[in-house]
Design a protein around this motif. Structure first.
Motif, short mmCIF file in Angstrom:
data_model
loop_
_atom_site.label_atom_id
_atom_site.label_comp_id
_atom_site.label_asym_id
_atom_site.label_seq_id
_atom_site.Cartn_x
_atom_site.Cartn_y
_atom_site.Cartn_z
N THR A 145 75.89 73.96 60.65
CA THR A 145 76.28 73.70 62.04
C THR A 145 75.39 74.42 63.04
N ASP A 146 74.62 75.41 62.59
CA ASP A 146 73.73 76.16 63.47
C ASP A 146 72.33 75.55 63.59
N VAL A 182 69.34 73.17 64.57
CA VAL A 182 69.03 72.21 65.63
C VAL A 182 67.73 71.46 65.38
N ASP A 183 66.83 72.02 64.54
CA ASP A 183 65.58 71.34 64.26
C ASP A 183 64.95 71.89 62.98
N GLU A 192 65.09 75.90 62.90
CA GLU A 192 65.42 76.40 64.23
C GLU A 192 66.93 76.37 64.38
N GLU A 194 70.65 77.30 66.64
CA GLU A 194 71.20 77.16 67.99
C GLU A 194 70.86 78.34 68.90
N GLU A 217 64.28 81.36 64.61
CA GLU A 217 63.57 80.50 63.68
C GLU A 217 63.45 81.22 62.35
N GLN A 245 68.39 62.04 61.69
CA GLN A 245 68.06 62.98 62.77
C GLN A 245 66.96 63.96 62.36
N SER A 253 75.19 60.07 64.54
CA SER A 253 75.40 61.34 65.24
C SER A 253 76.72 61.30 65.98
#
Length: 85
Positions: A19-20, A22-23, A36, A38, A42, A62, A84
């Motif tokens: 859940t943390d 983002v990329d 990466e 939230e 990194e 995604q 999503s």
């Protein structure tokens, strides 16, 4: 909310919560992925982007878009299973 313990290039272990994330970015070689989070942190891990997606049960559309063509996906792959929120 899958979590997985990854090994870093330095030999340490780091627990990543899906859940943390983002990329995902390919690292300095094809066996390293930069995750990466939230909070802006990194983390480099010894795993391909595809392995990170599998271990953390992330949305492949995604996080892997552009990396694989339709020919690389399993025959029974259904985009609707990975919409999503």
């Amino acid at each position: 909310m899958p979590k997985f313990m990854f090994e870093t290039p330095d030999g340490d272990e780091v627990l990543v919560n899906s859940t943390d994330v983002v990329d995902l970015v390919e690292g300095r070689d094809d066996q390293v992925t930069v995750i990466e989070l939230e909070d802006g942190e990194e983390i480099s891990v010894l795993a391909t982007r595809r392995e990170v997606v599998i271990h953390l049960d992330l949305d492949p559309v995604q996080f892997l878009s552009g990396e694989y063509t339709d020919d690389d996906l399993p025959e029974d792959f259904d985009d609707d299973d990975y919409e999503s929120e």
